[in-house]
Design a protein around this motif. Sequence first.
Motif, PDB file in Angstrom:
ATOM      1  N   GLY A  59      -2.077 -51.447  63.516  1.00 40.76           N
ATOM      2  CA  GLY A  59      -1.895 -52.866  63.550  1.00 40.76           C
ATOM      3  C   GLY A  59      -0.200 -52.955  63.964  1.00 40.76           C
ATOM      4  N   PHE A  60       0.674 -52.406  63.115  1.00 37.89           N
ATOM      5  CA  PHE A  60       1.901 -52.308  63.464  1.00 37.89           C
ATOM      6  C   PHE A  60       2.356 -52.132  64.796  1.00 37.89           C
ATOM      7  CE2 PHE A  60       6.451 -50.755  63.141  1.00 37.89           C
ATOM      8  CZ  PHE A  60       6.843 -51.670  62.148  1.00 37.89           C
ATOM      9  N   ALA A  61       1.815 -50.713  65.192  1.00 39.31           N
ATOM     10  CA  ALA A  61       2.226 -50.170  66.627  1.00 39.31           C
ATOM     11  C   ALA A  61       1.445 -50.913  67.645  1.00 39.31           C
ATOM     12  CB  ALA A  61       1.615 -48.631  66.308  1.00 39.31           C
ATOM     13  N   VAL A  66       2.173 -54.003  72.679  1.00 37.30           N
ATOM     14  CA  VAL A  66       2.024 -55.013  73.608  1.00 37.30           C
ATOM     15  C   VAL A  66       3.295 -55.836  73.834  1.00 37.30           C
ATOM     16  CG1 VAL A  66       0.903 -57.278  73.392  1.00 37.30           C
ATOM     17  CG2 VAL A  66      -0.150 -55.356  72.698  1.00 37.30           C
ATOM     18  N   PHE A  67       3.975 -56.173  72.489  1.00 35.22           N
ATOM     19  CA  PHE A  67       5.241 -56.726  72.625  1.00 35.22           C
ATOM     20  C   PHE A  67       6.256 -56.124  73.803  1.00 35.22           C
ATOM     21  CE2 PHE A  67       9.447 -58.109  71.873  1.00 35.22           C
ATOM     22  CZ  PHE A  67       9.534 -59.418  71.926  1.00 35.22           C
ATOM     23  N   GLY A  68       6.377 -54.755  73.697  1.00 35.67           N
ATOM     24  CA  GLY A  68       7.544 -53.869  74.380  1.00 35.67           C
ATOM     25  C   GLY A  68       7.025 -53.893  75.593  1.00 35.67           C
ATOM     26  N   ALA A  75      12.362 -60.086  77.051  1.00 34.87           N
ATOM     27  CA  ALA A  75      12.496 -60.034  75.624  1.00 34.87           C
ATOM     28  C   ALA A  75      13.713 -60.703  74.913  1.00 34.87           C
ATOM     29  CB  ALA A  75      12.797 -58.497  75.154  1.00 34.87           C
ATOM     30  N   GLY A  76      14.826 -60.867  75.584  1.00 34.24           N
ATOM     31  CA  GLY A  76      15.753 -61.784  75.094  1.00 34.24           C
ATOM     32  C   GLY A  76      15.647 -62.945  74.738  1.00 34.24           C
ATOM     33  N   GLN A  77      14.807 -63.774  75.636  1.00 36.38           N
ATOM     34  CA  GLN A  77      14.548 -65.059  75.633  1.00 36.38           C
ATOM     35  C   GLN A  77      13.524 -65.144  74.576  1.00 36.38           C
ATOM     36  OE1 GLN A  77      13.186 -66.531  79.463  1.00 36.38           O
ATOM     37  NE2 GLN A  77      15.103 -65.796  80.418  1.00 36.38           N
ATOM     38  N   VAL A  78      12.350 -64.503  74.251  1.00 34.46           N
ATOM     39  CA  VAL A  78      11.523 -64.278  73.530  1.00 34.46           C
ATOM     40  C   VAL A  78      12.123 -64.017  72.025  1.00 34.46           C
ATOM     41  CG1 VAL A  78       9.266 -63.348  72.489  1.00 34.46           C
ATOM     42  CG2 VAL A  78       9.818 -63.715  74.951  1.00 34.46           C
ATOM     43  N   TYR A 133       3.376 -57.635  59.696  1.00 37.45           N
ATOM     44  CA  TYR A 133       4.555 -56.842  59.339  1.00 37.45           C
ATOM     45  C   TYR A 133       5.431 -56.805  60.658  1.00 37.45           C
ATOM     46  CZ  TYR A 133       6.859 -53.475  56.558  1.00 37.45           C
ATOM     47  OH  TYR A 133       7.875 -52.775  55.636  1.00 37.45           O
ATOM     48  N   ALA A 134       4.685 -56.233  61.749  1.00 43.46           N
ATOM     49  CA  ALA A 134       5.525 -55.976  62.720  1.00 43.46           C
ATOM     50  C   ALA A 134       6.081 -57.097  63.494  1.00 43.46           C
ATOM     51  CB  ALA A 134       4.777 -55.248  64.045  1.00 43.46           C
TER      52      ALA A 134
END
Length: 295
Positions: A59-61, A66-68, A75-78, A133-134
């Motif tokens: 789940g963490f990975a 997905v986010f990465g 990423a900066g705005q989020v 957690y992530a």
Amino acid sequence: MADLPLALALGAGMLAAVNPCGFALLPAYLSLLVLGDDSPGRSVAVGRALTATAAMTVGFAALFGVFGLAVQPVAGQVQQHLPWFTLVFGALLAAAGVRVLAGRRLPGMTPQLKRAPKVTRSLPSMALFGAAYATASLGCTIAPFLAIVVSAFRSGSAAGGMVLFVAYAAGMGLVVGAASLAVALTRSTAVPRLRRLGAIAPRLGGALLLLVGAYVAHYGWYELRVQDDPATADPVIDTAGAVQRALADALDAAGPAVIAALVALLLLVTLLIRRRGRTGRRVRADEPGAPERPV
């Protein structure tokens, strides 16, 4: 793939498990392994710890992956809005702790069936806990993750990026796994003592959830204040930060090899305990007066 980026990814994953934003969630996860309703043997408890760690790591990975990959261009705005999630998530966790302290169970995600495993320790729940957690940790760990892992994908090396991604997840899993195995091996000693407390024992988990949730929510509020004033100081965050830095420094000094060796040692101890238990049962079965074993 050079050894240096791989070691960096593995080390970054280890430190992600005790990052300033979400390190307080680790005790909450470990409490789920201790404050259960049953009292399994050490080998069963170790098996549960390993499967729960695997689910939590997945789940963490998955959340980081997905986010990465999907959000990296913005990423900066989020990242500016992540403290709001941390605050809300911490508040929900604290509310869950209050509910448990009041003697009520947390609502299940699936219908309660007879002899069904507790939802709080089911694999889907552990995976969701790992994702939460992530997400709570993104504000503190997304920068090294993007720099080490996502940059490899963007450079055109999909295979290299995947290797680094697996190494990052493995680093996080090593730390959580070592802590989980240590808890599982000592659980048979701790649980009987907790059982003597009767109705107080479940409320200990609720109190821990309340404290952890309050800290996570407070950290989200602190991050929001830092956005407005980078010089913002907070005694709670400073105190917790000292503990977190001590943990991170200890993990950094130990390195992945030492943590992996610790996990292997804990597994070896489990096997020896299990073999000793089988030998003891066999000796008792062979004693005079013992019931004959079926042929």
